[in-house]
Design a protein around this motif. Structure first.
Motif, PDB file in Angstrom:
ATOM      1  N   VAL A  40       0.828  -1.206   0.000  1.00  0.00           N
ATOM      2  CA  VAL A  40       0.000   0.000   0.000  1.00  0.00           C
ATOM      3  C   VAL A  40       0.865   1.261   0.000  1.00  0.00           C
ATOM      4  CG1 VAL A  40      -1.620   1.366   1.373  1.00  0.00           C
ATOM      5  CG2 VAL A  40      -2.027  -1.075   1.038  1.00  0.00           C
ATOM      6  N   VAL A  41       1.909   1.280   0.822  1.00  0.00           N
ATOM      7  CA  VAL A  41       2.783   2.461   0.869  1.00  0.00           C
ATOM      8  C   VAL A  41       3.439   2.694  -0.487  1.00  0.00           C
ATOM      9  CG1 VAL A  41       4.898   3.409   1.865  1.00  0.00           C
ATOM     10  CG2 VAL A  41       3.209   2.327   3.341  1.00  0.00           C
ATOM     11  N   LEU A  42       3.933   1.626  -1.120  1.00  0.00           N
ATOM     12  CA  LEU A  42       4.561   1.771  -2.437  1.00  0.00           C
ATOM     13  C   LEU A  42       3.557   2.257  -3.474  1.00  0.00           C
ATOM     14  CD1 LEU A  42       6.836  -1.412  -2.509  1.00  0.00           C
ATOM     15  CD2 LEU A  42       7.594   0.961  -2.376  1.00  0.00           C
ATOM     16  N   LEU A  43       2.335   1.722  -3.429  1.00  0.00           N
ATOM     17  CA  LEU A  43       1.305   2.148  -4.385  1.00  0.00           C
ATOM     18  C   LEU A  43       0.925   3.608  -4.175  1.00  0.00           C
ATOM     19  CD1 LEU A  43      -1.078  -0.943  -4.559  1.00  0.00           C
ATOM     20  CD2 LEU A  43       0.209   0.061  -6.450  1.00  0.00           C
ATOM     21  N   VAL A  44       0.717   4.004  -2.923  1.00  0.00           N
ATOM     22  CA  VAL A  44       0.356   5.395  -2.628  1.00  0.00           C
ATOM     23  C   VAL A  44       1.464   6.332  -3.082  1.00  0.00           C
ATOM     24  CG1 VAL A  44      -0.036   7.047  -0.760  1.00  0.00           C
ATOM     25  CG2 VAL A  44      -1.201   4.836  -0.734  1.00  0.00           C
TER      26      VAL A  44
ATOM     27  N   SER B 170      -1.903   3.860 -15.743  1.00  0.00           N
ATOM     28  CA  SER B 170      -0.849   3.242 -16.567  1.00  0.00           C
ATOM     29  C   SER B 170       0.523   3.796 -16.205  1.00  0.00           C
ATOM     30  CB  SER B 170      -1.144   3.469 -18.059  1.00  0.00           C
ATOM     31  OG  SER B 170      -1.176   4.865 -18.358  1.00  0.00           O
ATOM     32  N   GLY B 171       0.598   5.097 -15.880  1.00  0.00           N
ATOM     33  CA  GLY B 171       1.880   5.677 -15.473  1.00  0.00           C
ATOM     34  C   GLY B 171       2.367   5.109 -14.154  1.00  0.00           C
ATOM     35  N   THR B 172       1.429   4.813 -13.253  1.00  0.00           N
ATOM     36  CA  THR B 172       1.792   4.237 -11.951  1.00  0.00           C
ATOM     37  C   THR B 172       2.171   2.777 -12.069  1.00  0.00           C
ATOM     38  OG1 THR B 172       0.334   5.785 -10.792  1.00  0.00           O
ATOM     39  CG2 THR B 172       0.964   3.779  -9.617  1.00  0.00           C
TER      40      THR B 172
ATOM     41  N   GLY C 264      -2.543  -6.103  -7.624  1.00  0.00           N
ATOM     42  CA  GLY C 264      -3.941  -5.693  -7.535  1.00  0.00           C
ATOM     43  C   GLY C 264      -4.236  -4.427  -8.317  1.00  0.00           C
ATOM     44  N   ALA C 265      -3.273  -3.499  -8.360  1.00  0.00           N
ATOM     45  CA  ALA C 265      -3.484  -2.243  -9.082  1.00  0.00           C
ATOM     46  C   ALA C 265      -3.562  -2.450 -10.590  1.00  0.00           C
ATOM     47  CB  ALA C 265      -2.366  -1.259  -8.750  1.00  0.00           C
ATOM     48  N   GLU C 266      -3.126  -3.594 -11.067  1.00  0.00           N
ATOM     49  CA  GLU C 266      -3.166  -3.889 -12.498  1.00  0.00           C
ATOM     50  C   GLU C 266      -4.445  -4.613 -12.896  1.00  0.00           C
ATOM     51  OE1 GLU C 266       0.505  -5.891 -13.581  1.00  0.00           O
ATOM     52  OE2 GLU C 266       1.510  -4.913 -11.898  1.00  0.00           O
ATOM     53  N   VAL C 267      -5.184  -5.140 -11.917  1.00  0.00           N
ATOM     54  CA  VAL C 267      -6.425  -5.868 -12.198  1.00  0.00           C
ATOM     55  C   VAL C 267      -7.583  -4.878 -12.079  1.00  0.00           C
ATOM     56  CG1 VAL C 267      -7.884  -7.820 -11.548  1.00  0.00           C
ATOM     57  CG2 VAL C 267      -5.412  -7.981 -11.277  1.00  0.00           C
ATOM     58  N   LEU C 268      -7.937  -4.242 -13.173  1.00  0.00           N
ATOM     59  CA  LEU C 268      -8.957  -3.199 -13.183  1.00  0.00           C
ATOM     60  C   LEU C 268     -10.309  -3.776 -13.578  1.00  0.00           C
ATOM     61  CD1 LEU C 268      -6.913  -0.394 -14.987  1.00  0.00           C
ATOM     62  CD2 LEU C 268      -7.197  -0.734 -12.534  1.00  0.00           C
TER      63      LEU C 268
ATOM     64  N   ALA D  46      -7.471   1.427  -7.669  1.00  0.00           N
ATOM     65  CA  ALA D  46      -6.983   1.700  -9.022  1.00  0.00           C
ATOM     66  C   ALA D  46      -8.136   1.779 -10.019  1.00  0.00           C
ATOM     67  CB  ALA D  46      -5.987   0.619  -9.444  1.00  0.00           C
ATOM     68  N   SER D  47      -9.144   0.919  -9.836  1.00  0.00           N
ATOM     69  CA  SER D  47     -10.300   0.935 -10.731  1.00  0.00           C
ATOM     70  C   SER D  47     -11.083   2.240 -10.601  1.00  0.00           C
ATOM     71  CB  SER D  47     -11.220  -0.255 -10.420  1.00  0.00           C
ATOM     72  OG  SER D  47     -10.560  -1.485 -10.674  1.00  0.00           O
ATOM     73  N   LEU D  48     -11.222   2.745  -9.365  1.00  0.00           N
ATOM     74  CA  LEU D  48     -11.927   4.011  -9.139  1.00  0.00           C
ATOM     75  C   LEU D  48     -11.165   5.183  -9.755  1.00  0.00           C
ATOM     76  CD1 LEU D  48     -13.110   3.531  -5.435  1.00  0.00           C
ATOM     77  CD2 LEU D  48     -14.527   3.467  -7.509  1.00  0.00           C
ATOM     78  N   ILE D  49      -9.850   5.181  -9.598  1.00  0.00           N
ATOM     79  CA  ILE D  49      -9.034   6.241 -10.206  1.00  0.00           C
ATOM     80  C   ILE D  49      -9.154   6.180 -11.722  1.00  0.00           C
ATOM     81  CG2 ILE D  49      -6.666   7.047 -10.574  1.00  0.00           C
ATOM     82  CD1 ILE D  49      -6.031   6.149  -7.719  1.00  0.00           C
ATOM     83  N   TYR D  50      -9.095   4.969 -12.260  1.00  0.00           N
ATOM     84  CA  TYR D  50      -9.196   4.779 -13.703  1.00  0.00           C
ATOM     85  C   TYR D  50     -10.529   5.301 -14.234  1.00  0.00           C
ATOM     86  CZ  TYR D  50      -9.129   2.351 -18.225  1.00  0.00           C
ATOM     87  OH  TYR D  50      -9.164   2.049 -19.575  1.00  0.00           O
ATOM     88  N   ALA D  51     -11.608   5.061 -13.478  1.00  0.00           N
ATOM     89  CA  ALA D  51     -12.945   5.391 -13.964  1.00  0.00           C
ATOM     90  C   ALA D  51     -13.336   6.844 -13.734  1.00  0.00           C
ATOM     91  CB  ALA D  51     -13.967   4.470 -13.297  1.00  0.00           C
ATOM     92  N   TYR D  52     -12.910   7.444 -12.614  1.00  0.00           N
ATOM     93  CA  TYR D  52     -13.463   8.735 -12.233  1.00  0.00           C
ATOM     94  C   TYR D  52     -12.466   9.889 -12.180  1.00  0.00           C
ATOM     95  CZ  TYR D  52     -17.414   5.814 -10.927  1.00  0.00           C
ATOM     96  OH  TYR D  52     -18.446   4.921 -10.963  1.00  0.00           O
ATOM     97  N   ALA D  53     -11.171   9.627 -12.073  1.00  0.00           N
ATOM     98  CA  ALA D  53     -10.205  10.722 -11.997  1.00  0.00           C
ATOM     99  C   ALA D  53      -9.969  11.315 -13.388  1.00  0.00           C
ATOM    100  CB  ALA D  53      -8.877  10.226 -11.412  1.00  0.00           C
ATOM    101  N   ASP D  54      -9.624  12.592 -13.410  1.00  0.00           N
ATOM    102  CA  ASP D  54      -9.267  13.232 -14.672  1.00  0.00           C
ATOM    103  C   ASP D  54      -8.014  12.572 -15.234  1.00  0.00           C
ATOM    104  OD1 ASP D  54      -9.289  15.093 -16.758  1.00  0.00           O
ATOM    105  OD2 ASP D  54      -7.938  16.438 -15.665  1.00  0.00           O
TER     106      ASP D  54
END
Length: 483
Positions: A34-38, A409-411, A199-203, A394-402
């Protein structure tokens, strides 16, 4: 009057009971992942370099590059001189030494800071020295995998990491590392941290590209193969170790090493049993990712059905991508998506095995099974929660963030590199821990090999049938959603 005899040690099981002080490997993996992902998401959002195409009002951001990207990499390919794997070769050399050095520094410093919290607690200095030794062995594995002749046969880094570890574990032995090895050789922590990053790659958003046919292939065939293979091992082969049977069954039917780790924790499989399952998986994966694309072409299957077949049967996600890419871009997209849908089952299968082992398998003969929620929770591999949480965020960021797709993908371009190194470190540790004399007892009568072959054969047949039915009969035309 003599003291009662000490209880039998369970230090050879995936989960040590009773636990000594400190945080379990699952909790450490969640914290680290989680720390690395954040950190990676924050850097991508705040400091990521926007790459723009077009001019004036027609400008469009096509990528967001995480500033850590140049500091996270692996040794490249080489032909005759292994130094080229770090300095680059050919007309346009691309040095990779900075990426390798960066990963070493990031993981060494970060994990050393967590060392005192681990179970058992480790001296940060001892952990750092041991980690650097393991990282050198992992680097050697990557270099060997990058040799042009070896690379042409798709012999991936995981296999070489296992071989390097085996060579050490069966010659000088784990004891040669002393206190440094005791501190740093933590197989499950490395691989579970890598799985949290996965987990961040499984959208969930991307998984719906294939919608119903992908779910039909991954979620219907997998449980059937898992249950049938376990039943076959217990009732037909009469395997003595049910935990070995279950670990191999999950490894082969779900997604290889990832599922094996989660399932082994849920059913308290011994470390050598987990090593058997992983060893079988790596060997068959190396062969299948070379043979299956050629077989699909020989059978005249189209890319969509062939890609779905690959995604549902080859264990490792990386091997799925390699095999799918050999067929074509559409096959790669289908194969990777089916495998990601299948990866979601890691948590479901682990929970199901924990419930079964607690309420059915370990109940006394003739006793009425009972549900012990506390025991199920104790058995449940907690790192799976980190995997699911990372996927949801990651799925929420993918769907709703600008520009959410570019942020993810950059992360993940960075976290994929970290995950690969963590897996490589884990495979080195598995090899070091794997003693041939102890391992040979698990292959008595060849039953684990027979189980894997029979189970994978069933998996291949059912997945091919379901892939054809899904795309050609039940949902014809659904492949048009694939670019």
């Amino acid at each position: 009057m003599t003291d009662d005899p000490a209880p039998e040690s369970t230090s050879d099981t995936v989960e040590i009971l009773p636990p000594p002080p400190g945080l379990s490997e699952d909790i450490i993996a969640i914290i680290a992942g989680v720390v690395l992902l954040v950190l990676c998401f924050a850097l991508t959002m705040g400091m990521g370099e926007r790459q723009v195409e077009g001019e004036g009002d027609n400008q469009e951001v096509t990528a967001i590059v995480n500033p850590l990207k140049t500091w996270v990499g692996k040794p490249g390919g080489w032909d005759r001189n292994p130094v080229d794997s770090f300095l680059g070769g050919g007309e346009k050399p691309k040095p990779t030494w900075q990426g390798t050095l960066g990963v070493m520094l990031i993981l060494a410093v970060f994990l050393s800071l967590l060392a005192p919290l681990m179970r058992p607690a480790a001296n940060p200095g001892h952990f750092l020295v041991g980690f650097l030794i393991l990282f050198a062995l992992a680097t050697l594995s990557y270099v060997l995998a990058g040799q042009s002749f070896i690379k042409s046969y798709n012999l991936e880094y995981a296999l070489w990491a296992l071989i390097v570890g085996l060579a050490i574990g069966n010659t000088i032995g784990k004891q040669a590392f002393g206190a440094f090895g005791e501190a740093a050789i933590r197989t499950e922590m490395y691989i579970k941290t890598g799985l949290v990053l996965l987990g961040a790659e499984v959208l969930f958003n991307k998984l719906m590209t294939l919608g119903q046919p992908g779910i039909l292939i991954a979620w219907v065939v997998t449980p059937i193969v898992l249950i049938t293979t376990f039943w076959f091992g217990q009732r037909v082969l009469k395997m003595k170790s049910a935990s070995l049977n279950m670990t191999i069954s999950a490894d082969m039917s779900v997604c290889g090493v990832s599922a094996a780790i989660a399932t082994a924790a849920a059913c308290k499989a011994k470390k050598e049993e987990l090593s058997v399952a992983i060893g079988l998986s790596l060997c068959f994966t190396a062969g299948m990712m070379v043979v299956m694309p050629a077989l699909i072409k020989a059978m005249g299957l189209d890319e969509v059905v062939g890609g779905a077949w690959i995604g549902g049967t080859i264990d490792a996600t990386g091997a799925v991508a390699v095999a799918g890419g050999l067929l074509g871009d559409r096959a790669l997209e289908v194969a990777a998506t089916v495998k990601m849908i299948q990866n979601i089952l890691i948590g479901v299968i682990a929970f199901g095995v924990a419930v079964y082992w607690t309420t059915r398998h370990e109940s006394e003969d003739g006793a009425k099974p009972k549900v012990d929620i506390s025991e199920i929770w104790k058995r449940f591999p907690k790192f799976v929660l980190g995997f699911i949480g990372a996927s949801i965020i990651a799925s929420l960021i993918y769907a709703y963030a600008d520009q959410g797709d570019l942020l993810v993908s950059g992360t993940t371009a960075v976290t994929k590199g970290l995950r690969g190194w963590l897996f490589c470190l884990a495979f080195v540790c598995i090899g070091i821990d794997m003693n041939f004399r102890q391992l040979s007892s698990q292959f008595h009568g060849g039953k684990p090999l027979i189980l894997y072959i029979c189970g994978q054969t069933l998996n291949l047949i059912l997945t091919l049938i379901m892939a054809y039915l899904a795309f050609k009969v039940f949902f014809p035309g659904s492949e048009s959603a694939i670019p």
